[in-house]
Design a protein around this motif. Structure first.
Motif, short mmCIF file in Angstrom:
data_model
loop_
_atom_site.label_atom_id
_atom_site.label_comp_id
_atom_site.label_asym_id
_atom_site.label_seq_id
_atom_site.Cartn_x
_atom_site.Cartn_y
_atom_site.Cartn_z
N LEU A 50 -14.91 113.53 -12.15
CA LEU A 50 -13.76 112.95 -11.47
C LEU A 50 -12.71 113.99 -11.11
N ALA A 51 -12.54 115.02 -11.94
CA ALA A 51 -11.43 115.97 -11.78
C ALA A 51 -11.37 116.62 -10.40
N PRO A 52 -12.50 117.07 -9.81
CA PRO A 52 -12.39 117.68 -8.47
C PRO A 52 -11.84 116.72 -7.41
N LEU A 53 -12.20 115.44 -7.51
CA LEU A 53 -11.66 114.46 -6.57
C LEU A 53 -10.15 114.33 -6.74
N LEU A 54 -9.70 114.30 -8.00
CA LEU A 54 -8.27 114.19 -8.26
C LEU A 54 -7.52 115.42 -7.74
N ARG A 55 -8.10 116.60 -7.95
CA ARG A 55 -7.43 117.82 -7.50
C ARG A 55 -7.33 117.87 -5.97
N ASP A 56 -8.36 117.42 -5.28
CA ASP A 56 -8.29 117.36 -3.82
C ASP A 56 -7.18 116.41 -3.39
N ALA A 57 -7.07 115.26 -4.06
CA ALA A 57 -6.03 114.29 -3.71
C ALA A 57 -4.65 114.84 -4.05
N MET A 58 -4.53 115.61 -5.14
CA MET A 58 -3.25 116.24 -5.48
C MET A 58 -2.82 117.21 -4.40
N ALA A 59 -3.78 117.97 -3.87
CA ALA A 59 -3.46 118.93 -2.82
C ALA A 59 -2.93 118.24 -1.58
N GLN A 60 -3.29 116.98 -1.40
CA GLN A 60 -2.81 116.18 -0.26
C GLN A 60 -1.52 115.44 -0.60
N GLY A 61 -1.03 115.60 -1.84
CA GLY A 61 0.18 114.89 -2.26
C GLY A 61 -0.02 113.40 -2.44
N ARG A 62 -1.23 113.00 -2.83
CA ARG A 62 -1.56 111.58 -2.90
C ARG A 62 -1.86 111.11 -4.33
N VAL A 63 -1.32 111.83 -5.33
CA VAL A 63 -1.49 111.43 -6.72
C VAL A 63 -0.13 111.33 -7.39
N SER A 64 0.26 110.14 -7.78
CA SER A 64 1.49 109.93 -8.52
C SER A 64 1.18 109.92 -10.02
N GLY A 65 2.22 109.90 -10.83
CA GLY A 65 1.97 109.92 -12.27
C GLY A 65 3.17 109.49 -13.08
N GLU A 66 2.92 109.34 -14.36
CA GLU A 66 3.97 109.00 -15.32
C GLU A 66 3.61 109.62 -16.66
N ARG A 67 4.62 109.73 -17.51
CA ARG A 67 4.42 110.32 -18.84
C ARG A 67 4.26 109.21 -19.86
N LEU A 68 3.26 109.35 -20.70
CA LEU A 68 3.00 108.35 -21.73
C LEU A 68 4.00 108.54 -22.87
N HIS A 69 4.70 107.48 -23.19
CA HIS A 69 5.62 107.48 -24.33
C HIS A 69 5.03 106.55 -25.37
N GLY A 70 4.66 107.09 -26.49
CA GLY A 70 4.02 106.29 -27.53
C GLY A 70 2.91 107.10 -28.19
N GLN A 71 2.03 106.41 -28.83
CA GLN A 71 0.96 107.06 -29.57
C GLN A 71 -0.31 107.12 -28.72
#
Length: 223
Positions: free
Chosen positions: A181-202
């Motif tokens: 999966l990682a290469p697909l995600l990296r390609d999408a990141m390069a296009q600015g098409r991956v958002s995210g959030e930080r996990l707070h908790g365990q």
């Protein structure tokens, strides 16, 4: 929104437990790991779940059945030979439909609230990132202004938690077979098409006996 739990890994670092038990059914706090996900998904309002499996997969189907005891409807995507993360999700796409779906690694333990992920995403993926654990101090990606970046100079890195919302269009150029999966995600990141959030908790990536014991301690401490 549908959800998918990835449950096809062999769990080789957790032998001998996983010689006769698929890793998602390894018990922690007296409960199989996958139960924690299913309960949390049901509590967050999910109703349809797809689970892929390979190693000892029939045990997973026999234990979970149709999911009705969790208030869920479970469908299975058997692989025979493992297809890795990307290939496993791609194989299951016909069960997941045309809209974005939640993906959760079956071998993590977390108290994360999945409710917030039942929202549309603007891009191709939305990743939940955790603080770097001791066994992975360099992390994976950076989170800047709600966007996930790969290899951002000088930026703090975080670790992919194994929780994400993905759109089927992420897999538009893929074909059936084993791939990551990682290469697909990296390609999408390069296009600015991956958002995210930080996990707070365990959150624990339960990949070894030591980390399984860590989860036991966290569960005991919560009682």
């Amino acid at each position: 929104m549908k959800a998918m739990i990835l449950a096809a890994g062999k769990g080789e670092r957790m032998r001998p437990l996983t010689l006769t038990t698929p890793k998602p059914l390894v018990r922690v706090g007296g409960v199989p790991l996958i139960d924690y996900h299913l309960r949390a998904l049901a509590a967050a309002g999910f109703t349809e779940v797809v689970i892929n499996h390979a190693w000892l997969g029939q045990q997973i189907e026999d234990y979970l059945g149709d999911g009705s005891r969790y208030g869920l409807s479970i469908q299975y995507s058997p692989e025979g030979e493992p297809l890795e993360t990307g290939g496993g999700i791609f194989r299951a796409l016909p069960l997941l439909g045309d809209d974005a779906f939640l993906v959760v690694n079956g071998d993590i333990w977390t108290d994360y609230d999945f409710t917030s992920l039942r929202q549309p995403i603007a891009g191709l993926a939305h990743l939940v990132l955790a603080d770097n654990p001791a066994h992975h101090p360099t992390g994976d990606f950076s989170l800047l202004d709600g966007q996930v970046r790969d290899g951002q100079p000088g930026a703090q890195t975080l670790t992919y938690s194994g929780i994400a919302v993905l759109h089927p269009k992420l897999f538009a150029v893929c074909a059936d077979g084993a791939f990551k999966l990682a290469p697909l995600l990296r390609d999408a990141m390069a296009q600015g098409r991956v958002s995210g959030e930080r996990l707070h908790g365990q959150w624990v990536d339960v990949g070894t006996h030591e980390r399984l014991a860590e989860v036991e301690q966290l569960i005991e401490a919560s009682y």
